[in-house]
Enzyme design. Structure first.
Site, PDB file in Angstrom:
ATOM      1  N   ASN A  13       0.806  -1.215  -0.033  1.00  0.00           N
ATOM      2  CA  ASN A  13       0.024   0.141  -0.057  1.00  0.00           C
ATOM      3  C   ASN A  13       0.901   1.313   0.069  1.00  0.00           C
ATOM      4  O   ASN A  13       1.476   1.477   0.898  1.00  0.00           O
ATOM      5  CB  ASN A  13      -0.885   0.102   1.189  1.00  0.00           C
ATOM      6  CG  ASN A  13      -1.677   0.986   1.345  1.00  0.00           C
ATOM      7  OD1 ASN A  13      -1.790   2.148   0.400  1.00  0.00           O
ATOM      8  ND2 ASN A  13      -2.307   1.465   2.706  1.00  0.00           N
ATOM      9  N   LYS A  15       0.268   4.132  -0.148  1.00  0.00           N
ATOM     10  CA  LYS A  15      -0.544   5.354   0.496  1.00  0.00           C
ATOM     11  C   LYS A  15      -0.083   6.598  -0.491  1.00  0.00           C
ATOM     12  O   LYS A  15      -0.069   6.469  -1.523  1.00  0.00           O
ATOM     13  CB  LYS A  15       0.041   5.766   1.857  1.00  0.00           C
ATOM     14  CG  LYS A  15      -0.193   4.487   2.704  1.00  0.00           C
ATOM     15  CD  LYS A  15       0.049   4.586   4.105  1.00  0.00           C
ATOM     16  CE  LYS A  15      -0.304   3.344   4.916  1.00  0.00           C
ATOM     17  NZ  LYS A  15      -0.148   3.252   6.500  1.00  0.00           N
ATOM     18  N   HIS A  99      -9.472   1.253   4.849  1.00  0.00           N
ATOM     19  CA  HIS A  99      -8.274   1.421   5.497  1.00  0.00           C
ATOM     20  C   HIS A  99      -8.556   2.238   6.412  1.00  0.00           C
ATOM     21  O   HIS A  99      -9.243   3.081   6.429  1.00  0.00           O
ATOM     22  CB  HIS A  99      -7.213   2.174   4.629  1.00  0.00           C
ATOM     23  CG  HIS A  99      -5.910   1.912   5.050  1.00  0.00           C
ATOM     24  ND1 HIS A  99      -5.393   2.735   6.118  1.00  0.00           N
ATOM     25  CD2 HIS A  99      -4.788   0.948   5.073  1.00  0.00           C
ATOM     26  CE1 HIS A  99      -4.359   2.704   6.611  1.00  0.00           C
ATOM     27  NE2 HIS A  99      -3.947   1.309   5.856  1.00  0.00           N
ATOM     28  N   GLU A 101      -6.879   4.787   7.781  1.00  0.00           N
ATOM     29  CA  GLU A 101      -6.875   6.341   7.285  1.00  0.00           C
ATOM     30  C   GLU A 101      -7.952   6.767   6.757  1.00  0.00           C
ATOM     31  O   GLU A 101      -8.202   7.744   7.022  1.00  0.00           O
ATOM     32  CB  GLU A 101      -5.461   6.340   6.714  1.00  0.00           C
ATOM     33  CG  GLU A 101      -4.321   6.186   7.367  1.00  0.00           C
ATOM     34  CD  GLU A 101      -3.023   5.561   6.863  1.00  0.00           C
ATOM     35  OE1 GLU A 101      -3.112   5.716   5.450  1.00  0.00           O
ATOM     36  OE2 GLU A 101      -2.166   4.968   7.461  1.00  0.00           O
ATOM     37  N   GLU A 170      -5.236  -4.863  10.409  1.00  0.00           N
ATOM     38  CA  GLU A 170      -4.406  -3.743  10.660  1.00  0.00           C
ATOM     39  C   GLU A 170      -4.836  -3.034  12.034  1.00  0.00           C
ATOM     40  O   GLU A 170      -5.451  -2.140  12.189  1.00  0.00           O
ATOM     41  CB  GLU A 170      -4.379  -2.875   9.670  1.00  0.00           C
ATOM     42  CG  GLU A 170      -4.073  -3.472   8.389  1.00  0.00           C
ATOM     43  CD  GLU A 170      -3.234  -2.096   7.075  1.00  0.00           C
ATOM     44  OE1 GLU A 170      -2.295  -2.482   6.729  1.00  0.00           O
ATOM     45  OE2 GLU A 170      -4.094  -1.146   7.117  1.00  0.00           O
ATOM     46  N   GLY A 176       2.710   2.383  10.758  1.00  0.00           N
ATOM     47  CA  GLY A 176       3.387   3.411  10.736  1.00  0.00           C
ATOM     48  C   GLY A 176       4.181   3.773  12.209  1.00  0.00           C
ATOM     49  O   GLY A 176       4.830   4.865  11.860  1.00  0.00           O
ATOM     50  N   SER A 212       3.612  -2.208  10.345  1.00  0.00           N
ATOM     51  CA  SER A 212       5.094  -2.081  10.561  1.00  0.00           C
ATOM     52  C   SER A 212       5.608  -3.562  10.130  1.00  0.00           C
ATOM     53  O   SER A 212       6.283  -3.988  10.867  1.00  0.00           O
ATOM     54  CB  SER A 212       5.269  -1.946  12.068  1.00  0.00           C
ATOM     55  OG  SER A 212       5.012  -0.658  12.144  1.00  0.00           O
TER      56      SER A 212
HETATM   57  P1  13P Z   1       3.125   0.379   7.562  1.00  0.00           P
HETATM   58  O1  13P Z   1       3.652  -0.832   6.926  1.00  0.00           O
HETATM   59  O2  13P Z   1       3.960   1.582   7.251  1.00  0.00           O
HETATM   60  O3  13P Z   1       2.983   0.157   9.233  1.00  0.00           O
HETATM   61  O4  13P Z   1       1.721   0.528   7.244  1.00  0.00           O
HETATM   62  C1  13P Z   1       0.639  -0.370   7.297  1.00  0.00           C
HETATM   63  C2  13P Z   1      -0.504  -0.101   6.475  1.00  0.00           C
HETATM   64  O5  13P Z   1      -1.351   0.718   6.735  1.00  0.00           O
HETATM   65  C3  13P Z   1      -0.862  -0.872   5.226  1.00  0.00           C
HETATM   66  O6  13P Z   1      -1.844  -0.710   4.735  1.00  0.00           O
END
Ligand code: 13P
Length: 248
Positions: A13, A15, A99, A101, A170, A176, A212
């Protein structure tokens, strides 16, 4: 259930990262490096403007692609939205829905997330439905209740639909932050999600872990019986790191 019956899946992803020059290097790296990966489906979910570039550079490579969001509506006066059929037009195979976010910054409700999953299925895409609790919810012992609430409208889509989607767990506190869930912590939640899927007639659905994930922790996560792969954020922006997760 043993996870040998379910093919591993690792999705990047991106982002809101990348530009034409950066993507072209990253995608070229995936295209050459994918040869080292076996027994695992590998995909990237990229920002909308780069779908065409991604399609052009990955076609025929064995790495598939998709988007990070989709409209719940088929078409019409929805300024700024992207229809599932438009994603299919760029040969997307996957689309992330719900997601954390999107849920946090765009107020997506559980019902909207399920409607987006249904729209994606309607266009022949595989929705990757994201669920997960916040740190506060985890500390309050509400993880299972939160996931039950998030899954309810998705499970209501029925077995036929469920068997065509993917779930990604997640935990928001692991996204992150560099602080992944331990394999045991993740497995416990994955087993819970699996039990809900089994009860709905969809026990073979792939359940990915996200938060992560890196080359150094992927193998221990993938050793868990109910973890079928990963949804990878930051580490998916470096071809070698991302492929090392897929190879784990
Ligand atoms: P990270 O791998 O950067 O922690 O992000 C996870 C994520 O939100 C994948 O959709």
């Amino acid at each position: 259930m043993v996870n040998s019956s379910r093919k591993r899946l690792v999705i990047g992803n991106w982002k809101m990262h990348g530009d034409s020059a950066f993507n072209s290097q990253l995608l070229a790296g995936l295209r050459t490096g994918i040869a080292q990966v076996q027994h695992c489906d590998v995909a990237v979910c990229v920002p909308f403007p780069y779908l065409y570039q991604t399609q052009s550079l990955l076609e025929g490579s064995g790495v598939s692609w998709g988007a990070q969001d989709v409209s719940q509506h088929e078409k019409g006066a929805y300024t700024g939205e992207t229809a599932a059929s438009m994603l299919a037009d760029f040969a997307c195979r996957w689309v992330l829905v719900g997601h954390s976010e999107r849920r946090t910054y765009h107020g997506e409700t559980d019902a909207v997330v399920a409607a987006k999953a249904a729209a994606a299925l309607g266009a022949g895409l595989t929705p990757v439905v994201c669920v997960g609790e916040t740190l506060q919810e985890q500390e309050a012992g509400q993880t299972q209740a939160v996931i039950d609430r998030q899954l309810a409208p998705v499970l209501a889509l029925g077995a036929e639909a469920l068997n065509r989607l993917v779930i990604a767990y997640e935990p928001v506190w692991a996204i992150g932050t560099g602080r992944s869930a331990t394999p045991e912590q993740a497995q416990e939640v994955h087993a819970f999600i699996r039990s809900r899927l089994e009860a709905a007639g969809a026990g073979a659905v792939r359940v990915l872990y996200g938060g992560s994930v890196k080359g150094s922790n992927a193998a221990s996560l993938f050793a868990m019986p109910d973890i079928d792969g990963a949804l990878v954020g930051g580490a998916s922006l470096v071809a070698s790191e991302f492929l090392s997760i897929a190879a784990a």
